[in-house]
Design a protein around this motif. Structure first.
Motif, PDB file in Angstrom:
ATOM      1  N   HIS A 130       0.833  -1.066   0.015  1.00  0.00           N
ATOM      2  CA  HIS A 130       0.087  -0.041   0.070  1.00  0.00           C
ATOM      3  C   HIS A 130       0.850   1.132  -0.051  1.00  0.00           C
ATOM      4  O   HIS A 130       1.751   1.366   0.640  1.00  0.00           O
ATOM      5  CB  HIS A 130      -0.916   0.006   1.110  1.00  0.00           C
ATOM      6  CG  HIS A 130      -1.925  -1.171   1.298  1.00  0.00           C
ATOM      7  ND1 HIS A 130      -2.769  -1.454   0.630  1.00  0.00           N
ATOM      8  CD2 HIS A 130      -1.855  -2.181   2.319  1.00  0.00           C
ATOM      9  CE1 HIS A 130      -3.554  -2.474   0.768  1.00  0.00           C
ATOM     10  NE2 HIS A 130      -3.028  -2.825   1.805  1.00  0.00           N
ATOM     11  N   ASP A 131       0.439   2.161  -0.628  1.00  0.00           N
ATOM     12  CA  ASP A 131       0.981   3.602  -0.953  1.00  0.00           C
ATOM     13  C   ASP A 131       0.799   4.181   0.397  1.00  0.00           C
ATOM     14  O   ASP A 131      -0.629   4.620   0.573  1.00  0.00           O
ATOM     15  CB  ASP A 131       0.682   4.229  -2.137  1.00  0.00           C
ATOM     16  CG  ASP A 131       1.688   3.656  -3.355  1.00  0.00           C
ATOM     17  OD1 ASP A 131       1.224   3.773  -4.305  1.00  0.00           O
ATOM     18  OD2 ASP A 131       2.761   2.955  -3.110  1.00  0.00           O
ATOM     19  N   HIS A 132       1.390   5.018   1.218  1.00  0.00           N
ATOM     20  CA  HIS A 132       1.019   5.765   2.281  1.00  0.00           C
ATOM     21  C   HIS A 132       1.575   7.179   1.873  1.00  0.00           C
ATOM     22  O   HIS A 132       2.769   7.340   1.661  1.00  0.00           O
ATOM     23  CB  HIS A 132       1.649   5.113   3.525  1.00  0.00           C
ATOM     24  CG  HIS A 132       1.317   3.972   4.038  1.00  0.00           C
ATOM     25  ND1 HIS A 132       0.136   3.557   4.597  1.00  0.00           N
ATOM     26  CD2 HIS A 132       2.027   2.697   3.793  1.00  0.00           C
ATOM     27  CE1 HIS A 132       0.060   2.656   4.679  1.00  0.00           C
ATOM     28  NE2 HIS A 132       0.980   1.779   4.527  1.00  0.00           N
ATOM     29  N   ASP A 133       0.420   8.143   1.860  1.00  0.00           N
ATOM     30  CA  ASP A 133       0.769   9.388   1.724  1.00  0.00           C
ATOM     31  C   ASP A 133       0.938  10.066   3.176  1.00  0.00           C
ATOM     32  O   ASP A 133      -0.003   9.818   4.163  1.00  0.00           O
ATOM     33  CB  ASP A 133      -0.287  10.205   1.061  1.00  0.00           C
ATOM     34  CG  ASP A 133      -0.081   9.856  -0.370  1.00  0.00           C
ATOM     35  OD1 ASP A 133       0.828   9.658  -0.976  1.00  0.00           O
ATOM     36  OD2 ASP A 133      -1.390   9.840  -1.022  1.00  0.00           O
ATOM     37  N   THR A 134       1.891  10.991   3.434  1.00  0.00           N
ATOM     38  CA  THR A 134       2.109  11.430   4.742  1.00  0.00           C
ATOM     39  C   THR A 134       1.844  12.990   4.531  1.00  0.00           C
ATOM     40  O   THR A 134       2.458  13.713   3.772  1.00  0.00           O
ATOM     41  CB  THR A 134       3.474  11.434   5.239  1.00  0.00           C
ATOM     42  OG1 THR A 134       3.923  10.106   5.114  1.00  0.00           O
ATOM     43  CG2 THR A 134       3.963  11.884   6.543  1.00  0.00           C
ATOM     44  N   VAL A 135       0.933  13.524   5.077  1.00  0.00           N
ATOM     45  CA  VAL A 135       0.516  14.824   5.091  1.00  0.00           C
ATOM     46  C   VAL A 135       1.107  15.756   6.386  1.00  0.00           C
ATOM     47  O   VAL A 135       0.974  15.073   7.506  1.00  0.00           O
ATOM     48  CB  VAL A 135      -1.145  14.984   5.243  1.00  0.00           C
ATOM     49  CG1 VAL A 135      -1.616  16.573   5.220  1.00  0.00           C
ATOM     50  CG2 VAL A 135      -1.434  14.298   4.080  1.00  0.00           C
ATOM     51  N   VAL A 136       1.950  16.610   5.979  1.00  0.00           N
ATOM     52  CA  VAL A 136       2.543  17.218   6.982  1.00  0.00           C
ATOM     53  C   VAL A 136       1.856  18.630   7.150  1.00  0.00           C
ATOM     54  O   VAL A 136       1.757  19.463   6.138  1.00  0.00           O
ATOM     55  CB  VAL A 136       3.963  17.642   6.654  1.00  0.00           C
ATOM     56  CG1 VAL A 136       4.659  18.332   7.685  1.00  0.00           C
ATOM     57  CG2 VAL A 136       4.729  16.309   6.723  1.00  0.00           C
ATOM     58  N   VAL A 137       1.373  19.198   8.290  1.00  0.00           N
ATOM     59  CA  VAL A 137       0.789  20.440   8.285  1.00  0.00           C
ATOM     60  C   VAL A 137       1.530  21.346   9.113  1.00  0.00           C
ATOM     61  O   VAL A 137       2.116  20.958  10.302  1.00  0.00           O
ATOM     62  CB  VAL A 137      -0.677  20.496   9.231  1.00  0.00           C
ATOM     63  CG1 VAL A 137      -1.280  21.808   9.401  1.00  0.00           C
ATOM     64  CG2 VAL A 137      -1.506  19.438   8.300  1.00  0.00           C
ATOM     65  N   LYS A 138       1.990  22.388   8.603  1.00  0.00           N
ATOM     66  CA  LYS A 138       3.298  23.245   8.917  1.00  0.00           C
ATOM     67  C   LYS A 138       2.445  24.530   9.657  1.00  0.00           C
ATOM     68  O   LYS A 138       1.901  25.105   8.735  1.00  0.00           O
ATOM     69  CB  LYS A 138       4.339  23.467   8.464  1.00  0.00           C
ATOM     70  CG  LYS A 138       5.261  24.432   8.887  1.00  0.00           C
ATOM     71  CD  LYS A 138       6.266  24.471   7.846  1.00  0.00           C
ATOM     72  CE  LYS A 138       7.533  25.439   8.563  1.00  0.00           C
ATOM     73  NZ  LYS A 138       8.631  25.784   7.680  1.00  0.00           N
ATOM     74  N   ASP A 139       2.564  24.577  11.114  1.00  0.00           N
ATOM     75  CA  ASP A 139       1.988  25.894  11.474  1.00  0.00           C
ATOM     76  C   ASP A 139       3.112  26.906  11.573  1.00  0.00           C
ATOM     77  O   ASP A 139       3.961  26.834  12.212  1.00  0.00           O
ATOM     78  CB  ASP A 139       1.427  25.638  13.006  1.00  0.00           C
ATOM     79  CG  ASP A 139       0.762  26.957  13.345  1.00  0.00           C
ATOM     80  OD1 ASP A 139       0.574  27.963  12.791  1.00  0.00           O
ATOM     81  OD2 ASP A 139       0.423  26.964  14.565  1.00  0.00           O
ATOM     82  N   SER A 140       3.007  28.041  10.794  1.00  0.00           N
ATOM     83  CA  SER A 140       3.969  28.925  10.697  1.00  0.00           C
ATOM     84  C   SER A 140       4.088  29.983  11.722  1.00  0.00           C
ATOM     85  O   SER A 140       5.169  30.829  11.853  1.00  0.00           O
ATOM     86  CB  SER A 140       4.002  29.870   9.344  1.00  0.00           C
ATOM     87  OG  SER A 140       2.742  30.362   9.291  1.00  0.00           O
TER      88      SER A 140
END
Length: 72
Positions: free
Chosen positions: A5-15
């Motif tokens: 399975h392909d896993h996408d990693t979502v990174v949310v950056k709070d500036s």
């Protein structure tokens, strides 16, 4: 067995920028100032005490021409 399975990693950056909160606070302040201006401030159009007389005394003189009787 392998996991294919392909896993996408979502990174949310709070500036750290709180621009949205600052704009929200400014919007609330502007709305409250507008409500005060039109409801209680100098922009209100009613209530309050005035020094004007609401029932002024007006005298109008209408000139009346004398009515001559008809000779019969």
């Amino acid at each position: 067995m392998t996991d294919d399975h392909d896993h996408d990693t979502v990174v949310v950056k709070d500036s750290g920028s709180s621009t949205g909160m600052i704009l929200g606070i400014l919007a609330v302040i502007i709305v409250l100032a507008g409500l005060w201006y039109f409801a209680m401030g100098p922009g209100s159009s009613g209530g309050g005490t005035t020094t004007e007389e609401n029932n002024p005394d007006v005298n109008i003189e209408v000139p009346v021409e004398p009515v001559e009787p008809n000779p019969s």
